[in-house]
Write a protein that holds these residues in place. Structure first.
Motif, short mmCIF file in Angstrom:
data_model
loop_
_atom_site.label_atom_id
_atom_site.label_comp_id
_atom_site.label_asym_id
_atom_site.label_seq_id
_atom_site.Cartn_x
_atom_site.Cartn_y
_atom_site.Cartn_z
N GLU A 222 0.83 -1.21 0.00
CA GLU A 222 0.00 0.00 0.00
C GLU A 222 0.86 1.26 0.00
O GLU A 222 0.47 2.28 -0.60
CB GLU A 222 -0.91 -0.03 1.23
N GLN A 223 2.02 1.23 0.64
CA GLN A 223 2.92 2.38 0.61
C GLN A 223 3.39 2.68 -0.82
O GLN A 223 3.42 3.83 -1.25
CB GLN A 223 4.13 2.10 1.50
N VAL A 224 3.74 1.63 -1.53
CA VAL A 224 4.16 1.82 -2.93
C VAL A 224 3.01 2.38 -3.76
O VAL A 224 3.20 3.29 -4.59
CB VAL A 224 4.66 0.49 -3.52
N LEU A 225 1.82 1.88 -3.56
CA LEU A 225 0.65 2.35 -4.31
C LEU A 225 0.37 3.81 -4.04
O LEU A 225 0.17 4.60 -4.98
CB LEU A 225 -0.57 1.49 -3.94
N THR A 409 15.23 -7.59 -13.10
CA THR A 409 15.26 -7.95 -11.67
C THR A 409 13.87 -7.93 -11.06
O THR A 409 13.50 -8.81 -10.27
CB THR A 409 16.18 -6.99 -10.91
N TYR A 410 13.08 -6.93 -11.43
CA TYR A 410 11.73 -6.82 -10.88
C TYR A 410 10.87 -8.00 -11.32
O TYR A 410 10.12 -8.58 -10.50
CB TYR A 410 11.09 -5.52 -11.32
N GLN A 411 10.97 -8.39 -12.59
CA GLN A 411 10.18 -9.52 -13.06
C GLN A 411 10.57 -10.81 -12.34
O GLN A 411 9.71 -11.61 -11.95
CB GLN A 411 10.36 -9.68 -14.57
N LEU A 412 11.86 -11.01 -12.14
CA LEU A 412 12.32 -12.21 -11.43
C LEU A 412 11.89 -12.20 -9.97
O LEU A 412 11.44 -13.23 -9.43
CB LEU A 412 13.84 -12.32 -11.53
N ALA A 413 12.05 -11.04 -9.32
CA ALA A 413 11.66 -10.95 -7.90
C ALA A 413 10.17 -11.14 -7.73
O ALA A 413 9.71 -11.79 -6.76
CB ALA A 413 12.10 -9.59 -7.35
N SER A 427 10.79 -8.16 -3.70
CA SER A 427 9.96 -7.66 -4.80
C SER A 427 9.74 -6.16 -4.67
O SER A 427 9.77 -5.42 -5.67
CB SER A 427 8.62 -8.40 -4.82
N LEU A 428 9.53 -5.72 -3.43
CA LEU A 428 9.30 -4.29 -3.20
C LEU A 428 10.54 -3.48 -3.56
O LEU A 428 10.45 -2.44 -4.24
CB LEU A 428 8.92 -4.07 -1.75
N ASP A 429 11.70 -3.93 -3.15
CA ASP A 429 12.95 -3.22 -3.46
C ASP A 429 13.19 -3.19 -4.98
O ASP A 429 13.64 -2.17 -5.53
CB ASP A 429 14.12 -3.89 -2.77
N ALA A 430 12.89 -4.30 -5.65
CA ALA A 430 13.07 -4.35 -7.10
C ALA A 430 12.13 -3.39 -7.81
O ALA A 430 12.52 -2.74 -8.80
CB ALA A 430 12.85 -5.78 -7.60
N TYR A 435 11.40 1.77 -10.73
CA TYR A 435 10.73 3.07 -10.84
C TYR A 435 11.77 4.20 -10.85
O TYR A 435 11.69 5.12 -11.68
CB TYR A 435 9.78 3.23 -9.66
N SER A 436 12.76 4.10 -9.97
CA SER A 436 13.81 5.12 -9.92
C SER A 436 14.64 5.12 -11.20
O SER A 436 14.98 6.19 -11.75
CB SER A 436 14.71 4.89 -8.71
N ALA A 437 14.96 3.92 -11.72
CA ALA A 437 15.77 3.84 -12.95
C ALA A 437 15.00 4.39 -14.15
O ALA A 437 15.59 5.06 -15.01
CB ALA A 437 16.17 2.38 -13.20
#
Length: 479
Positions: A222-225, A409-413, A427-430, A435-437
């Motif tokens: 929810e924080q990410v959202l 990395t995000y897809q794998l995580a 997954s959250l870190d990925a 998003y930052s990249a």
């Protein structure tokens, strides 16, 4: 008398000049652009003549620029300043020629006669017509001519300043258009991230209800959202402000159809402007040209101050006709003339004349410093732009590779989390890294495109700036 008048006029127009010999200061910059790891190898050719259409190739951006050239208020102000400077020059130039005035009049006079028993009156009417030269200074020492040259160069400087405004405006519109494109891309990234976050929240909530995931996973999702939703609101604000900035620059409402959908669409339409190896191309920049004309005006002011130390000789002349009868006004008996000349010289003024010369010389020294500083500033701006140009390609390549790795990395995580192999924190870190990249990649692409705009603006290479139909050279009769 006609020969005398012609001789005096020729003497005035051919008066000597006391202006110091103008010598253009040497450019206080290296003869070539910097070289090294941060700079690209430059071609040996001089900067080609281009227009903004050659650099900004998108028809929508060209349309916005063309509209701004007629609607922008700064350009209208600059045009008004040019007209005012031109008329000021013409006013000063008129002092080099004699002023001829003409007049006519009629006078009625009479007296009472009492020599007989019947009183009478005797009225007389007198008509006059005259033409003359009033207050014409014989410019033997070139004072008026020097003042005229000073005003002419100020006029040229004003016109060059207007061209600098034009160049800045075109660059600002291109930058604002690219900023809108970048913000549109960032909005799309925020929308995609918010969509992915919503999916994560639904999945995590289902896993929580099934007893597979802890509540902390749901809260983190929810924080990410909510962070993505906050970025969405911020990007919508940025887009609205970008439109406001464009409307101010253009000077009129803009058609939304002229706005780019993304930076990937807009950036490739900005062409590269090669920089010449010779830094003397900076001498054609409008702000440098303006500083040089101001220097020339200051040089002419010294000549005027020097000439003011010598006597001023003024010529006056009058040709007139007078008659008591209107029918005989232009007969030979009614003609009269007069001529005169005055010479004025200040015997004592407490050194004000020489002080005025020294003041003019100090002002010229200040103009020289201003001119040299303008060249140095221009050199630094171009060198900075070339340094950025020489490294931005490698930075963009690295950023693209970083974004690609972050997406993988995000897809794998995400797959490992759904398979129960890894924690939601990975997954959250990925997702955050991706998003930052993505945002960094957009900003890097914007820097690359804006760098091309900066090169266009700092090199002053728009040929339209040197081919204005109402430029000062045409108005002043210069080649």
């Amino acid at each position: 008398m006609r020969r005398t008048a012609l001789f005096l006029a020729a003497t005035a127009l051919a008066g000597c000049s006391m202006d110091p010999k103008y010598v253009q200061p040497a450019a206080p910059v290296p003869p070539s652009w910097p070289v090294g790891d941060a700079y690209l190898a430059n071609s040996e050719t001089t900067l080609p003549a281009v227009t903004y259409r050659d650099i900004f190739r998108d028809a929508r951006l060209q349309s916005l620029i063309a509209r701004a050239l007629t609607e922008n208020r700064d350009l209208r102000l600059a045009a008004a300043n040019i007209r005012a400077a031109r008329e000021q020059y013409r006013i000063q130039r008129a002092e080099r020629l004699p002023e001829v005035s003409a007049g006519a009049g009629a006078t009625v006079s009479g007296g009472q006669s009492t020599g007989s028993s019947t009183a009478g009156s005797d009225a007389r009417t007198r008509f006059t017509a005259d033409a003359g030269i009033t207050g014409f200074e014989l410019d033997l020492f070139g004072r008026v001519a020097s003042l005229t040259r000073a005003e002419q160069n100020r006029y040229f400087a004003t016109e060059a300043g207007a061209r600098a405004t034009y160049l800045t405006l075109v660059g600002d519109i291109a930058d604002a258009w690219l900023n809108y494109a970048a913000d549109a891309s960032l909005l799309k990234i925020a929308q995609d991230t918010a969509g992915n976050a919503e999916n994560s929240v639904r999945l995590t909530r289902a896993r929580l209800q099934g007893g597979i995931a802890p509540r902390t996973d749901l809260r983190q999702a929810e924080q990410v959202l909510e962070g993505a939703r906050a970025d969405l609101a911020q990007q919508r604000t940025a887009l609205a402000q970008d439109i406001n900035a464009l409307q101010l620059l253009v000077g009129a409402p803009i058609d939304p159809a002229l706005l780019p959908a993304s930076l990937d669409e807009a950036a490739p339409t900005i062409a590269e402007l090669p920089a010449g190896i010779d830094s003397s191309v900076l001498l054609r920049r409008p702000d440098v040209v303006q500083a040089e004309y101001q220097l020339r005006a200051a040089n002419a002011e010294i000549g005027a101050a020097r000439a003011a130390l010598f006597p001023r000789i003024s010529l006056t002349g009058l040709l007139g006709l007078a008659s008591n009868a209107l029918t005989g006004l232009f007969s030979g008996n009614g003609f009269n003339w007069s001529a005169g000349a005055d010479a004025n010289y200040s015997i004592f003024n407490a050194g004000a004349g020489k002080a005025n010369v020294r003041l003019s010389e100090a002002q010229r020294e200040a103009a020289v410093a201003t001119y040299e500083r303008a060249i140095q500033s221009a050199f630094r701006e171009v060198a900075d732009a070339l340094a950025r140009r020489g490294t931005i390609t490698e930075q963009l390549r690295a950023t693209q590779a970083q974004t690609s790795a972050a997406a993988d990395t995000y897809q794998l995580a995400e797959a490992r989390y759904r398979g129960g192999i890894d924690t939601f924190l990975s997954s959250l870190d990925a997702q955050r890294s991706l998003y930052s990249a993505q945002r960094t990649l957009v900003n890097t692409r914007l820097v690359q495109a804006s760098n091309l705009v900066t090169l266009y603006r700092t090199l002053g290479g728009d040929s339209l700036l040197r081919a204005t139909p109402q430029g000062p050279e045409a108005a002043a009769g210069q080649p």
